[in-house]
Design a protein around this motif. Structure first.
Motif, PDB file in Angstrom:
ATOM      1  N   SER A 126     -77.458 -86.522  16.972  1.00 28.14           N
ATOM      2  CA  SER A 126     -77.363 -85.075  17.081  1.00 28.14           C
ATOM      3  C   SER A 126     -78.327 -84.494  18.097  1.00 28.14           C
ATOM      4  CB  SER A 126     -77.637 -84.437  15.728  1.00 28.14           C
ATOM      5  OG  SER A 126     -78.912 -84.810  15.266  1.00 28.14           O
ATOM      6  N   LYS A 127     -79.444 -85.168  18.330  1.00 27.63           N
ATOM      7  CA  LYS A 127     -80.391 -84.648  19.314  1.00 27.63           C
ATOM      8  C   LYS A 127     -81.299 -85.763  19.799  1.00 27.63           C
ATOM      9  CE  LYS A 127     -84.338 -82.921  19.102  1.00 27.63           C
ATOM     10  NZ  LYS A 127     -85.142 -81.729  19.339  1.00 27.63           N
ATOM     11  N   LEU A 128     -82.050 -85.476  20.854  1.00 30.77           N
ATOM     12  CA  LEU A 128     -82.923 -86.494  21.415  1.00 30.77           C
ATOM     13  C   LEU A 128     -84.377 -86.083  21.216  1.00 30.77           C
ATOM     14  CD1 LEU A 128     -80.846 -87.149  24.617  1.00 30.77           C
ATOM     15  CD2 LEU A 128     -81.014 -88.601  22.606  1.00 30.77           C
ATOM     16  N   THR A 129     -85.211 -87.068  20.937  1.00 30.64           N
ATOM     17  CA  THR A 129     -86.619 -86.788  20.683  1.00 30.64           C
ATOM     18  C   THR A 129     -87.449 -87.213  21.884  1.00 30.64           C
ATOM     19  OG1 THR A 129     -86.228 -87.186  18.355  1.00 30.64           O
ATOM     20  CG2 THR A 129     -88.514 -87.168  19.077  1.00 30.64           C
ATOM     21  N   LEU A 130     -88.323 -86.317  22.279  1.00 33.97           N
ATOM     22  CA  LEU A 130     -89.188 -86.565  23.418  1.00 33.97           C
ATOM     23  C   LEU A 130     -90.360 -87.458  22.997  1.00 33.97           C
ATOM     24  CD1 LEU A 130     -89.434 -85.200  26.304  1.00 33.97           C
ATOM     25  CD2 LEU A 130     -91.213 -83.830  25.255  1.00 33.97           C
ATOM     26  N   MET A 131     -90.699 -88.432  23.833  1.00 32.73           N
ATOM     27  CA  MET A 131     -91.944 -89.186  23.647  1.00 32.73           C
ATOM     28  C   MET A 131     -92.864 -88.768  24.788  1.00 32.73           C
ATOM     29  SD  MET A 131     -91.390 -91.115  21.030  1.00 32.73           S
ATOM     30  CE  MET A 131     -92.711 -92.293  21.047  1.00 32.73           C
ATOM     31  N   SER A 132     -94.120 -88.536  24.465  1.00 33.10           N
ATOM     32  CA  SER A 132     -95.023 -87.985  25.469  1.00 33.10           C
ATOM     33  C   SER A 132     -95.015 -88.795  26.766  1.00 33.10           C
ATOM     34  CB  SER A 132     -96.444 -87.939  24.928  1.00 33.10           C
ATOM     35  OG  SER A 132     -97.312 -87.601  25.970  1.00 33.10           O
ATOM     36  N   ILE A 178     -86.396 -90.956  23.332  1.00 34.29           N
ATOM     37  CA  ILE A 178     -85.824 -92.068  22.573  1.00 34.29           C
ATOM     38  C   ILE A 178     -84.319 -92.086  22.852  1.00 34.29           C
ATOM     39  CG2 ILE A 178     -85.427 -92.969  20.256  1.00 34.29           C
ATOM     40  CD1 ILE A 178     -88.136 -91.815  19.480  1.00 34.29           C
ATOM     41  N   PRO A 179     -83.762 -93.263  23.223  1.00 33.50           N
ATOM     42  CA  PRO A 179     -82.370 -93.283  23.683  1.00 33.50           C
ATOM     43  C   PRO A 179     -81.354 -92.927  22.592  1.00 33.50           C
ATOM     44  CG  PRO A 179     -83.398 -95.454  23.917  1.00 33.50           C
ATOM     45  CD  PRO A 179     -84.382 -94.586  23.247  1.00 33.50           C
ATOM     46  N   VAL A 180     -80.184 -92.630  23.057  1.00 30.49           N
ATOM     47  CA  VAL A 180     -79.058 -92.379  22.160  1.00 30.49           C
ATOM     48  C   VAL A 180     -78.739 -93.695  21.440  1.00 30.49           C
ATOM     49  CG1 VAL A 180     -76.626 -91.714  22.165  1.00 30.49           C
ATOM     50  CG2 VAL A 180     -78.186 -90.708  23.819  1.00 30.49           C
ATOM     51  N   HIS A 181     -78.579 -93.643  20.098  1.00 31.55           N
ATOM     52  CA  HIS A 181     -78.305 -94.892  19.387  1.00 31.55           C
ATOM     53  C   HIS A 181     -76.840 -95.056  19.018  1.00 31.55           C
ATOM     54  CE1 HIS A 181     -78.085 -92.576  15.741  1.00 31.55           C
ATOM     55  NE2 HIS A 181     -79.316 -92.140  15.876  1.00 31.55           N
TER      56      HIS A 181
END
Lengths: 224, 668
Positions: free
Chosen positions: B286-292, B278-281
């Motif tokens: 603070s961190k980036l979340t992985l999408m499968s 999920i891109p930086v908003h």
């Protein structure tokens, strides 16, 4: 606080607050957090009277500021339980959970001695149910939500995982008695089946785990 | 620019004799062991409680050693291995699809772009099957078929189904398995667990690692711990980039402490970037979340054809669903018609960056591309798509407030659904502390396991191989190889921490903390860390050039100065001080950043996670240079952080496999 974007997570809002405090030369607010994707169980904020805040089935790090309205006053507290003493600000010591696990939350098995993984078939239903119980992240929301400060949901999730699997059978009686005795010793309260724990659990651990725990415990005691 | 010093000193990787398939067996047959009565005379420190650390601590405890186990979290169960989603590979061949130890070995070496040490990878493939047996015996609830046997799924880079999984929480379940074995040993008194402790330095006595200085994060006090051997299992250095899929606390300080004592750091330039996060908003993230990655099976990746549309998207004047089919540039399908949206991770990542750098990014920061399900939903119906990706859609909606399954527009009779926005993010680091075949670093008695070492993934790691390596090292490799070192230590009595070496080490650590507290400048740790992250991402990120890397080294030098003169840490050293702990880690991230840049600058080729724009094929694929770079780059510290490190080469020798080229046509 002002100008918090709605896409900000609750913990990022805390980061912004801390940056503001540091800019003013003040000490930031200490709170536990780590993975920020809802799996490590580190974050532990009591927000507006709920462990992990108003969202259901989510940890504090998965709570987003769009859940709140402009001008809202948000109350943030640490977990409230005698068994979880406060370390600093919003950070508590959950070492008691580790101690409960150390009392018996394992299969006594030594590295290297395993048979082939497919040697014991386990029904898909049992495996899936064990997985649901094993999903517990050990955050302690159940204890914080319970008026008795009981750790029964946490404990029952581990006992259930092993009760449902053949690997856990050999030590089942010893395990449940040891873990419950440790829970009592550490100052957690008892269970009165209110169900607040399951309602607030970020991983939706079911109350039926406690029923299974009670049955395991009764069976163990009866055969004493 | 300083010239990189190259040291001709030979490097001994201690690879056993014999054909590749017999090396590990031969090693075990001839290695020295420690008898049971002597094991209890020996103390071992294990730093870290992830898959590698917890499994090693538990197994060493079971064997009879006295283990001291440290973690920075409030419980060993919270180490970042817990967040791994996909699964764990093993060569079981339960699906009867032709898998074997050799095939898993082959795929791993090939996936690593022929930059891994062959003998280590073969051993990894060999013990992979033991891991699955071990975990099942512990009660790990792997996914099963209706017949009651274990289920498998397939993963990128393999032609067989060899991945074992527990929902999307495989890392969690494997770590809880290791944690349960650890708990059993803590209960038995064989492992002593120190939570909320951070290693600040390793203590070297007469050339051997003999202990650590750790900070009790609650009291703020430094404490000394002595042992016959020290094992580092402290994970990777992805947070050098500030934003990554790593947890907030992940850091490279323990590895840097070893490096400063002369332990070689190998292949730091090999960093894996995952294309679907999920891109930086905004700058508060603070961190980036992985999408499968599985989303790329049905999702189509695009940006607008016209730059004006991109500008409107960036300004928030229009939405993705307002742009009709003919105005969309499905750039992966255009550039790689044979593989389309399913090109390998690094290719997809670089292509997204290229479009965004040209100004076609689709969100307010200009750093995002669309992942669109409209075509799949129109073809298969929303129900089918939700069955496949429902949980991911929900997760995406929770984070971004956009539901990718929602009908958003209809243009000329074509239905358009809300697209997701994605962007690449730092995910895993293949480089790490150099270790020999025994997982021992270049310092005697100091071992490194898991993501923290460099050993098995070469220039690129395959999906579901990180968990395999962590547990292989911890359960099945280190507990054997460490005995070969310890066998002649049995007459060495338990160490006292009351020695000049411990005094000096503690004094040095204390001075470092005093220095940090004394800076009293104006900037917070995070503000400098974000700046470091931007430099790393912009100049040492997905696509590197000689110029970009030289610029990075210049900027990092300035940033170190800024850190040393303008940092502000509130509070005191008494009790818990989170900002001080973060500052300690940031100092090491800056040194780590330079190390990555030095290595990337030296490696005039593209391979795996390391892409030099000067070295690509006409199709834009990574172009290896086996003639000149078929080696492990080991970096040796030169006494202070300001001086460039010295390069030592460990040449690679392949016996089992001949190196071959990699292209999108032949691979994946």
């Amino acid at each position: 606080m002002h100008d918090i974007p709605t896409d900000t997570s609750f913990l990022e809002m805390m980061d912004i607050l801390n940056e503001m405090l540091i800019e003013k030369g003040e000490e930031p607010v200490t709170f536990d957090h780590d993975c920020r994707e809802g799996i490590c169980g580190m974050c532990s904020l009591y927000v507006n009277g709920h462990p992990h805040g108003p969202a259901t089935g989510a940890t504090t790090c998965q709570l987003y500021m769009r859940r709140f309205k402009d001008g809202d006053t948000i109350t943030v507290e640490p977990w409230r339980s005698a068994a979880f003493p406060v370390i600093k600000d919003l950070m508590v010591n959950r070492n008691a959970f580790d101690q409960i696990q150390q009392a018996g939350g394992y299969v006594s098995f030594q590295t290297g001695g395993a048979q082939d993984a497919n040697a014991i078939p386990i029904s898909k239903e049992a495996a899936d149910e064990a997985m649901d119980s094993a999903t517990c992240i050990g955050c302690g929301a159940c204890v914080a939500a319970c008026k008795n400060g009981s750790a029964m949901l946490f404990l029952s999730a581990k006992v259930s995982q092993f009760a449902l699997l053949p690997q856990g059978k050999a030590e089942a009686k010893r395990r449940v008695k040891a873990m419950l005795a440790k829970m009592d010793e550490l100052g957690f309260g008892n269970c009165t089946n209110t169900g607040a724990c399951a309602a607030e659990c970020p991983k939706n651990i079911k109350l039926s785990n406690i029923a299974r725990l009670n049955r395991e415990f009764l069976c163990a005691k009866c055969s004493d | 620019m300083e010239e990189t010093k190259i040291n001709a000193q030979p490097i001994d990787s201690k690879i056993p004799e014999g054909p590749i398939a017999e090396k590990w067996t031969n090693y075990k047959a001839h290695q020295k062991l420690v008898n049971p009565a002597n094991k209890r005379k020996l103390d071992i420190i294990v730093v870290g409680t992830g898959l590698a650390g917890a499994s090693a601590a538990a197994t060493l405890g079971e064997m009879g050693f006295n283990v001291l186990n440290f973690c920075i979290q409030d419980s060993p169960r919270r180490a970042h291995s817990i967040a791994a989603q996909g699964g764990i590979n093993a060569a079981k061949n339960y699906q009867n699809d032709g898998d074997s130890v050799y095939r898993l070995f082959y795929d791993t070496v090939k996936g690593g772009d022929y930059r891994a040490r062959e003998a280590n990878v073969y051993r990894l493939a060999e013990v992979s099957n033991n891991i699955i047996d071990q975990c099942v015996a512990q009660g790990v609830p792997f996914a099963r078929e209706y017949g009651g046997l274990l289920a498998n799924r397939s993963f990128g880079g393999a032609q067989v189904s060899r991945t074992f999984y527990a929902k999307g929480q495989t890392g969690q379940q494997l770590l809880l398995g290791a944690y349960s074995s650890l708990n059993r040993m803590i209960h038995a008194g064989k492992v002593k667990s120190y939570n909320r402790y951070e290693m600040h330095d390793v203590v070297i006595i007469d050339g051997r690692a003999r202990g650590i200085i750790a900070k009790n994060l609650v009291t703020g006090k430094l404490e000394r711990f002595a042992a016959h051997a020290v094992v580092i299992a402290t994970g990777g250095y992805g947070n050098t980039y500030f934003l990554s899929t790593n947890a907030m606390g992940c850091n490279c300080s323990a590895a840097m402490a070893c490096y400063r004592h002369g332990a070689y750091f190998a292949n730091p330039a090999y960093v894996q970037i995952h294309p679907t996060c999920i891109p930086v908003h905004g700058d508060k993230q603070s961190k980036l979340t992985l999408m499968s990655e599985s989303l790329r099976n049905d999702g189509r990746i695009w940006v607008p054809k016209n730059i004006e549309d991109a500008k409107k998207l960036q300004a928030g004047q229009i939405k993705g669903s307002d742009i009709p089919e003919e105005e969309r540039d499905y750039y992966l399908e255009r550039r790689y018609p044979a593989f389309g949206n399913l090109v390998p991770r690094d290719v997809a990542s670089r292509a997204a960056k290229e479009r965004c750098d040209k100004g076609y990014g689709v969100n307010n920061t200009g750093k995002a591309v669309f992942l669109d399900f409209s075509e799949a939903i129109n073809r298969l119906g929303i129900d089918v798509i939700r069955q496949r990706y429902g949980n991911l859609f929900d997760m995406y909606e929770e984070i971004t407030d956009v539901n990718p399954g929602e009908l958003a527009n209809e243009i000329n009779g074509v239905k358009y659904y809300n697209p997701m926005m994605i962007y690449p993010a730092i995910h895993y680091t293949m480089g790490g502390i150099w270790v020999d075949y025994e997982l021992q670093t270049s310092i005697k008695g100091l071992f490194a396991i898991g993501e923290c070492n460099f050993s098995d993934h070469g220039a690129n790691r395959l999906g579901a191989s990180a968990l395999m390596q962590g547990l292989a090292d911890g359960y099945f490799v280190l507990p054997y190889t460490i005995q070969n070192y310890l066998s002649d230590q049995i007459t060495v009595p338990h160490f006292s921490t009351d020695s000049p070496e411990f005094d000096a080490a503690e004094k040095k650590v204390q001075k470092n903390l005093d220095d940090l507290m004394a800076i009293q400048g104006k900037r917070s740790v995070d503000s400098i860390h974000k700046e470091l992250g931007n430099v790393m991402w912009d100049y040492v990120g997905m696509a590197r050039t000689k110029e970009s890397l030289e610029t990075a080294l210049k900027k990092l030098k300035e940033l170190r100065k800024e850190f040393e003169t303008n940092l502000f840490i509130p509070g005191t050293q008494e009790g818990m001080n989170v900002e001080l702990d973060k500052a300690f880690r940031l100092r090491d991230f800056i040194t780590m950043g330079e190390l990555i840049a030095y290595d990337a600058l030296n490696r005039h080729e593209s391979c795996g996670g390391h892409f030099r724009e000067e070295h690509q094929t006409e199709e834009g694929e990574a172009k290896r240079d086996d003639e000149n770079f078929f080696y492990v780059a080991c970096w040796k510290y030169n006494g202070n952080d300001e001086t460039a490190p010295t390069l030592i080469k460990e040449p690679l020798h392949y016996e089992g496999l001949a190196s071959e080229g990699r292209s999108c046509h032949g691979w994946l």
